[in-house]
Scaffold this motif. Structure first.
Motif, mmCIF file in Angstrom:
data_model
loop_
_atom_site.group_PDB
_atom_site.id
_atom_site.type_symbol
_atom_site.label_atom_id
_atom_site.label_comp_id
_atom_site.label_asym_id
_atom_site.label_seq_id
_atom_site.Cartn_x
_atom_site.Cartn_y
_atom_site.Cartn_z
ATOM 1 N N GLU A 51 0.836 -1.196 0.000
ATOM 2 C CA GLU A 51 0.000 0.000 0.000
ATOM 3 C C GLU A 51 0.881 1.260 0.000
ATOM 4 O O GLU A 51 1.186 1.827 1.043
ATOM 5 C CB GLU A 51 -0.945 0.014 1.199
ATOM 6 C CG GLU A 51 -2.033 1.066 1.071
ATOM 7 C CD GLU A 51 -3.073 0.969 2.172
ATOM 8 O OE1 GLU A 51 -4.247 1.218 1.885
ATOM 9 O OE2 GLU A 51 -2.716 0.640 3.313
ATOM 10 N N ASN A 52 1.266 1.700 -1.199
ATOM 11 C CA ASN A 52 2.135 2.861 -1.333
ATOM 12 C C ASN A 52 1.308 4.130 -1.517
ATOM 13 O O ASN A 52 0.077 4.111 -1.495
ATOM 14 C CB ASN A 52 3.102 2.643 -2.499
ATOM 15 C CG ASN A 52 4.450 3.306 -2.259
ATOM 16 O OD1 ASN A 52 4.567 4.258 -1.495
ATOM 17 N ND2 ASN A 52 5.484 2.811 -2.916
ATOM 18 N N THR A 53 1.987 5.243 -1.742
ATOM 19 C CA THR A 53 1.335 6.550 -1.818
ATOM 20 C C THR A 53 0.239 6.599 -2.879
ATOM 21 O O THR A 53 -0.846 7.156 -2.650
ATOM 22 C CB THR A 53 2.386 7.640 -2.086
ATOM 23 O OG1 THR A 53 3.433 7.542 -1.105
ATOM 24 C CG2 THR A 53 1.770 9.017 -2.034
ATOM 25 N N SER A 54 0.496 6.026 -4.042
ATOM 26 C CA SER A 54 -0.499 6.064 -5.117
ATOM 27 C C SER A 54 -1.779 5.340 -4.733
ATOM 28 O O SER A 54 -2.872 5.731 -5.166
ATOM 29 C CB SER A 54 0.076 5.453 -6.399
ATOM 30 O OG SER A 54 0.408 4.086 -6.207
ATOM 31 N N MET A 55 -1.661 4.307 -3.907
ATOM 32 C CA MET A 55 -2.848 3.569 -3.496
ATOM 33 C C MET A 55 -3.700 4.387 -2.527
ATOM 34 O O MET A 55 -4.937 4.365 -2.598
ATOM 35 C CB MET A 55 -2.446 2.236 -2.850
ATOM 36 C CG MET A 55 -1.683 1.309 -3.783
ATOM 37 S SD MET A 55 -2.554 1.032 -5.356
ATOM 38 C CE MET A 55 -4.021 0.184 -4.789
ATOM 39 N N LEU A 56 -3.048 5.122 -1.622
ATOM 40 C CA LEU A 56 -3.796 6.002 -0.724
ATOM 41 C C LEU A 56 -4.512 7.085 -1.527
ATOM 42 O O LEU A 56 -5.692 7.381 -1.296
ATOM 43 C CB LEU A 56 -2.858 6.656 0.295
ATOM 44 C CG LEU A 56 -2.557 5.879 1.590
ATOM 45 C CD1 LEU A 56 -1.878 4.540 1.294
ATOM 46 C CD2 LEU A 56 -1.695 6.718 2.523
ATOM 47 N N ALA A 57 -3.800 7.662 -2.487
ATOM 48 C CA ALA A 57 -4.392 8.715 -3.320
ATOM 49 C C ALA A 57 -5.543 8.173 -4.158
ATOM 50 O O ALA A 57 -6.553 8.860 -4.367
ATOM 51 C CB ALA A 57 -3.319 9.323 -4.216
ATOM 52 N N THR A 58 -5.416 6.943 -4.624
ATOM 53 C CA THR A 58 -6.473 6.332 -5.432
ATOM 54 C C THR A 58 -7.747 6.153 -4.624
ATOM 55 O O THR A 58 -8.858 6.354 -5.135
ATOM 56 C CB THR A 58 -5.998 4.981 -5.992
ATOM 57 O OG1 THR A 58 -4.868 5.201 -6.847
ATOM 58 C CG2 THR A 58 -7.096 4.287 -6.774
ATOM 59 N N GLN A 59 -7.606 5.794 -3.361
ATOM 60 C CA GLN A 59 -8.780 5.659 -2.496
ATOM 61 C C GLN A 59 -9.542 6.982 -2.410
ATOM 62 O O GLN A 59 -10.786 7.009 -2.464
ATOM 63 C CB GLN A 59 -8.344 5.215 -1.095
ATOM 64 C CG GLN A 59 -7.800 3.799 -1.013
ATOM 65 C CD GLN A 59 -8.886 2.744 -1.079
ATOM 66 O OE1 GLN A 59 -10.071 3.049 -0.932
ATOM 67 N NE2 GLN A 59 -8.501 1.507 -1.297
ATOM 68 N N VAL A 60 -8.815 8.078 -2.284
ATOM 69 C CA VAL A 60 -9.461 9.388 -2.220
ATOM 70 C C VAL A 60 -10.094 9.738 -3.563
ATOM 71 O O VAL A 60 -11.219 10.261 -3.617
ATOM 72 C CB VAL A 60 -8.443 10.469 -1.795
ATOM 73 C CG1 VAL A 60 -9.051 11.863 -1.903
ATOM 74 C CG2 VAL A 60 -7.976 10.215 -0.371
ATOM 75 N N ALA A 61 -9.404 9.453 -4.649
ATOM 76 C CA ALA A 61 -9.944 9.742 -5.981
ATOM 77 C C ALA A 61 -11.267 9.019 -6.209
ATOM 78 O O ALA A 61 -12.225 9.595 -6.750
ATOM 79 C CB ALA A 61 -8.932 9.336 -7.046
ATOM 80 N N GLN A 62 -11.341 7.773 -5.775
ATOM 81 C CA GLN A 62 -12.585 7.014 -5.912
ATOM 82 C C GLN A 62 -13.693 7.645 -5.089
ATOM 83 O O GLN A 62 -14.861 7.704 -5.526
ATOM 84 C CB GLN A 62 -12.361 5.561 -5.480
ATOM 85 C CG GLN A 62 -11.395 4.777 -6.360
ATOM 86 C CD GLN A 62 -12.005 4.371 -7.702
ATOM 87 O OE1 GLN A 62 -13.074 4.834 -8.095
ATOM 88 N NE2 GLN A 62 -11.320 3.497 -8.427
ATOM 89 N N GLN A 63 -13.382 8.124 -3.904
ATOM 90 C CA GLN A 63 -14.379 8.807 -3.078
ATOM 91 C C GLN A 63 -14.898 10.064 -3.776
ATOM 92 O O GLN A 63 -16.104 10.352 -3.753
ATOM 93 C CB GLN A 63 -13.777 9.192 -1.726
ATOM 94 C CG GLN A 63 -13.481 8.030 -0.802
ATOM 95 C CD GLN A 63 -12.852 8.496 0.506
ATOM 96 O OE1 GLN A 63 -13.095 9.614 0.954
ATOM 97 N NE2 GLN A 63 -12.037 7.657 1.107
#
Length: 323
Positions: A51-63
């Protein structure tokens, strides 16, 4: 026709793994009592395994897509602010674009340390107001844990991992304009805060391999800067906008340290109830802190809020928004 910017959705995300002060005390010479007394931090979250930075950002993008009702293909631009990217290249924003299928967007990263969200929001605002871009994501995401020296108690106890963001959309209705004023500044200093420095070669040799340094900050200097220079900027922006501090519904500060936020509140003569804060639970999440705090109160915002962040650079920025 004049184009304005409205903020239509916000989001935040933290990894599951919770790290307590007591756990950190098993790794370095510190304890829960000292950490809470000096920082107000009780726990923080760490990204683990893949779970790297891009994965955290992707979670927010989906929200942001879910809350706004937009499709990924409706997005024109994705800006990710981070000082802990997956890699120097490609940009973390490009990975987010691919992850959500935003095929019509262009994407890039911004590095303004803990001031990243205010710098990113101000930049996105200009793209929207140009009239060429309708839907822009600004996401601040950090995996600070991967840059820590866990023998350095002056830094490691402060930081956690997380992501937050906002969706900006174009409007021609001035009543929907949410971004009212801004002030961004830098005070060039490479020593007070630094991370990931890569040294040039000393010789040409087969043993050469790139290495980066861990995160470092001079806590005393940061505290002094944050409690003197930063409030001055906040007051200047408010005076320019013709708004008194007491008229603000919220003041959303960089979540560096609860003691710093308390000092800023006292400087502005405002109660702590006007300062949303998450640093106790999440630690200092660098550029993500302001974005996450904004997401926690955005639905309740009915007036003005001042977003202020500061960090390495030294970079500091304030944005006045109104809903």
């Amino acid at each position: 026709m004049t184009v304005y910017t409205k903020i239509t959705a916000t989001g935040q995300y933290v990894p599951e793994r919770v790290v307590t002060n007591d756990e950190l005390a098993t790794l370095m010479d510190t304890n829960d009592e000292w950490i809470q007394a000096h920082t107000g931090i009780v726990t923080r979250h760490y990204a683990m395994d893949q779970e790297n930075t891009s994965m955290l950002a992707t979670q927010v993008a989906q929200q942001l897509l879910t809350k706004s009702g937009l499709r990924a293909t409706d997005i024109d631009l994705i800006i990710v602010t981070t000082i802990t990217p997956d890699a120097l290249t490609p940009a973390t924003a490009c990975l987010v674009q691919a992850n959500i299928g935003a095929d019509n967007a262009f994407a890039f990263d911004m590095s303004a340390a803990c001031a990243g969200f205010t710098f990113g929001l101000a930049t996105a605002d200009k793209f929207v107001r140009s009239g060429q871009y309708q839907n822009v994501m600004v996401i601040s995401a950090e995996v600070n844990s991967k840059m820590m020296d866990f023998q350095d108690r002056t830094a490691a106890v402060f930081f956690g991992d997380g992501a937050g963001g906002a969706l900006l959309q174009a409007t021609t209705d001035p009543a929907e304009n949410n971004i009212i004023a801004e002030k961004l500044q830098t005070k060039g200093d490479a020593q007070v805060i630094h991370s990931g420095r890569v040294q040039p070669l000393k010789t040409v040799a087969a043993t050469n391999y790139p290495q980066t340094d861990a995160f470092y900050q001079s806590g005393r200097d940061v505290f002094q800067f944050a409690t003197t220079v930063v409030p001055e900027q906040m007051r200047t922006l408010l005076q320019t906008a013709g708004i008194a501090p007491a008229e603000l519904q919220y003041v959303i500060c960089h979540q560096a340290n609860l003691r710093i936020i308390e000092k800023i509140a006292a400087n502005l003569d405002l109660p702590m109830t006007a300062f949303p804060h998450n640093v106790e639970r999440f630690g200092n999440t660098s550029s993500a802190g302001v974005a996450m705090a904004l997401a926690s109160v955005f639905d309740d915002l009915t007036g003005s809020a001042l977003l202020t962040a500061f960090g390495g650079g030294l970079a500091y920025g304030s944005i006045l928004i109104k809903k």
